[in-house]
Every structure is written in structure tokens, then in C-alpha cells.
Design a protein around this motif. Structure first.
Motif, PDB file in Angstrom:
ATOM      1  N   LYS A  44      27.605 -37.527 -23.641  1.00 29.87           N
ATOM      2  CA  LYS A  44      26.416 -38.151 -24.247  1.00 29.87           C
ATOM      3  C   LYS A  44      26.803 -39.450 -24.949  1.00 29.87           C
ATOM      4  CE  LYS A  44      22.052 -37.859 -25.497  1.00 29.87           C
ATOM      5  NZ  LYS A  44      20.963 -37.897 -24.558  1.00 29.87           N
ATOM      6  N   GLN A  45      27.902 -39.431 -25.698  1.00 25.42           N
ATOM      7  CA  GLN A  45      28.376 -40.639 -26.384  1.00 25.42           C
ATOM      8  C   GLN A  45      28.682 -41.740 -25.372  1.00 25.42           C
ATOM      9  OE1 GLN A  45      31.738 -38.763 -28.160  1.00 25.42           O
ATOM     10  NE2 GLN A  45      30.684 -38.265 -30.072  1.00 25.42           N
ATOM     11  N   GLU A  48      25.470 -43.248 -24.013  1.00 23.70           N
ATOM     12  CA  GLU A  48      24.817 -44.096 -25.023  1.00 23.70           C
ATOM     13  C   GLU A  48      25.452 -45.476 -25.129  1.00 23.70           C
ATOM     14  OE1 GLU A  48      23.209 -40.806 -28.231  1.00 23.70           O
ATOM     15  OE2 GLU A  48      25.119 -41.790 -28.592  1.00 23.70           O
ATOM     16  N   PHE A 100      20.082 -40.375 -31.498  1.00 20.23           N
ATOM     17  CA  PHE A 100      20.757 -41.447 -30.776  1.00 20.23           C
ATOM     18  C   PHE A 100      21.850 -42.066 -31.651  1.00 20.23           C
ATOM     19  CE2 PHE A 100      20.910 -45.839 -29.076  1.00 20.23           C
ATOM     20  CZ  PHE A 100      21.128 -45.550 -27.738  1.00 20.23           C
ATOM     21  N   TRP A 101      23.010 -42.307 -31.073  1.00 16.65           N
ATOM     22  CA  TRP A 101      24.172 -42.913 -31.733  1.00 16.65           C
ATOM     23  C   TRP A 101      24.574 -42.144 -33.003  1.00 16.65           C
ATOM     24  CZ3 TRP A 101      25.252 -48.798 -31.573  1.00 16.65           C
ATOM     25  CH2 TRP A 101      25.271 -49.233 -30.244  1.00 16.65           C
ATOM     26  N   GLN A 102      24.488 -40.859 -32.967  1.00 16.78           N
ATOM     27  CA  GLN A 102      24.806 -40.015 -34.121  1.00 16.78           C
ATOM     28  C   GLN A 102      26.264 -40.155 -34.553  1.00 16.78           C
ATOM     29  OE1 GLN A 102      22.838 -38.610 -36.084  1.00 16.78           O
ATOM     30  NE2 GLN A 102      24.019 -37.108 -37.217  1.00 16.78           N
TER      31      GLN A 102
END
Length: 112
Positions: A44-45, A48, A100-102
């Protein structure tokens, strides 16, 4: 896609993610929901950050953390991407609600 290869995963590690693949050291690790979730967080990272910038950021942050800690393992554990993954890998529903972008939350938070 999960690929098992004891040769592609660096010594001392059990898994590694290089978009779009998850590489595991051995096939029994496929049964580890926590490890697979950890690696899915990395997928996921990478998505993103449009993949290539993820690796650049990861490498630069590793260098900064290595200078900071003077220890390979501590540098690795304190990369923001790793901190997010380690802090949330046991929560198998994490990716369903992850903002998003955690990973940015883990840049300056308390270190491991």
C-alpha cells in the motif's frame, strides 16, 4: 503475488516486498497472517508513493536513521514505513481503514 525464495530475501529477514511481489524466506511463512499483513502494508505504501519514490525515500530515510542510531537493525526498525507496518501488522483489518500516507505519522513519533 507471493513468491517463496530463500535466496531473494536478505539474511536476517523473513519477508520483503518489491511491488507487486511479496517474497518470503520459506513456504511455511505463507501461513503467517501477521507477516503477510505487514508486507501488504508495504505494498500500500509503495502504491501511494508510485513505487519508485518509495524506494528512494526508504533508502534515504535508512541512511538518516543509520547515522542517527549507528546500528543497522535500529535504523531499519525506525524507518517510518517499517514503524507503520510493525505497529499495525497484527491488526488484520488495518488496511481497510488506513488513511492515505499514514506512514507520515511515524516519521517523528517516538522511536522503537
Amino acid at each position: 503475488m507471493i513468491i517463496v525464495s530463500k535466496y531473494l530475501v536478505p539474511k536476517g529477514y523473513t519477508g520483503m516486498t518489491i511491488f507487486p511481489f511479496i517474497f518470503l524466506k520459506n513456504k511455511r511463512l505463507k501461513q503467517s497472517a501477521v507477516l503477510i499483513n505487514h508486507e501488504k502494508i508495504h505494498l500500500k505504501q509503495q502504491i501511494e508513493l508510485l513505487v519508485l519514490p518509495f524506494y528512494i525515500w526508504y533508502g534515504l530515510e535508512f541512511v538518516v536513521r543509520y547515522i542517527q542510531h549507528k546500528n543497522w537493525f535500529l535504523a531499519y526498525k525506525n524507518i517510518s514505513f517499517e514503524r507503520e507496518a510493525f505497529c499495525n501488522d497484527a491488526n488484520l483489518d488495518y488496511l481497510k481503514s488506513r488513511p492515505f500516507w499514514q506512514f507520515l505519522k511515524y516519521i517523528s513519533a517516538h522511536e522503537i
